[in-house]
Design a protein around this motif. Structure first.
Motif, PDB file in Angstrom:
ATOM      1  N   ASP A 127       0.838  -1.187   0.000  1.00  0.00           N
ATOM      2  CA  ASP A 127       0.000   0.000   0.000  1.00  0.00           C
ATOM      3  C   ASP A 127       0.886   1.254   0.000  1.00  0.00           C
ATOM      4  N   PRO A 128       0.814   2.063  -1.057  1.00  0.00           N
ATOM      5  CA  PRO A 128       1.659   3.255  -1.125  1.00  0.00           C
ATOM      6  C   PRO A 128       1.425   4.240   0.018  1.00  0.00           C
ATOM      7  N   ALA A 129       0.203   4.334   0.511  1.00  0.00           N
ATOM      8  CA  ALA A 129      -0.089   5.258   1.602  1.00  0.00           C
ATOM      9  C   ALA A 129       0.508   4.773   2.918  1.00  0.00           C
ATOM     10  N   GLU A 130       0.584   3.469   3.103  1.00  0.00           N
ATOM     11  CA  GLU A 130       1.100   2.906   4.349  1.00  0.00           C
ATOM     12  C   GLU A 130       2.603   2.639   4.301  1.00  0.00           C
ATOM     13  N   VAL A 131       3.059   2.002   3.241  1.00  0.00           N
ATOM     14  CA  VAL A 131       4.454   1.546   3.153  1.00  0.00           C
ATOM     15  C   VAL A 131       5.305   2.493   2.319  1.00  0.00           C
ATOM     16  N   GLY A 132       4.707   3.060   1.301  1.00  0.00           N
ATOM     17  CA  GLY A 132       5.442   3.942   0.402  1.00  0.00           C
ATOM     18  C   GLY A 132       5.378   3.430  -1.021  1.00  0.00           C
ATOM     19  N   VAL A 133       6.079   4.111  -1.893  1.00  0.00           N
ATOM     20  CA  VAL A 133       6.083   3.810  -3.321  1.00  0.00           C
ATOM     21  C   VAL A 133       7.380   3.093  -3.663  1.00  0.00           C
ATOM     22  N   CYS A 134       7.254   2.026  -4.433  1.00  0.00           N
ATOM     23  CA  CYS A 134       8.422   1.246  -4.858  1.00  0.00           C
ATOM     24  C   CYS A 134       9.323   2.109  -5.741  1.00  0.00           C
ATOM     25  N   VAL A 135      10.606   1.988  -5.535  1.00  0.00           N
ATOM     26  CA  VAL A 135      11.561   2.776  -6.309  1.00  0.00           C
ATOM     27  C   VAL A 135      11.402   2.524  -7.807  1.00  0.00           C
ATOM     28  N   SER A 136      10.982   1.336  -8.207  1.00  0.00           N
ATOM     29  CA  SER A 136      10.795   1.070  -9.637  1.00  0.00           C
ATOM     30  C   SER A 136       9.640   1.885 -10.208  1.00  0.00           C
ATOM     31  N   HIS A 137       8.595   2.140  -9.406  1.00  0.00           N
ATOM     32  CA  HIS A 137       7.490   2.985  -9.860  1.00  0.00           C
ATOM     33  C   HIS A 137       7.910   4.451  -9.925  1.00  0.00           C
TER      34      HIS A 137
END
Length: 110
Positions: free
Chosen positions: A46-56
């Protein structure tokens, strides 16, 4: 008698230096609203909880993965983002408390 010169806070200097690069500033801006700037398709967390993957982040920025990783590492050293590993992927999320302190410190300093 002149006021004694006060050395600026090194953490403030580090944060301002990280923000002086337009792309790092853009990355931090995108991470403010990850659901708006990054597609949930293919996300493993979950991007809001964990963050955004560096690949994205890399795909959106259109930069080499190594460049994005270096930019994100600089933002992390400045305390503006936090990283979390999920399997072999690194996710980044803004540190909103640190950013709020930075804004307050900047207001007091200037």
């Amino acid at each position: 008698m002149a006021d004694a010169a006060v050395s600026p806070d090194p953490d403030l200097i580090r944060a301002l230096r990280a923000l002086s690069n337009p792309m790092r500033l853009q990355l931090l801006s995108w991470l403010r609203e990850p659901e708006r700037h990054f597609s949930p398709e293919g996300a493993i967390a979950d991007p809001a909880e964990v963050g955004v993957c560096v690949s994205h982040i890399q795909a959106k920025a259109g930069l080499a993965q190594s460049t994005v990783s270096a930019y994100m590492a600089e933002l992390e050293r400045a305390g503006l983002v936090r990283s979390t590993r999920v399997g072999k992927w690194t996710h980044y999320k803004r540190d909103e408390e640190r950013i709020a302190r930075l804004v307050a410190d900047l207001g007091r300093t200037l």
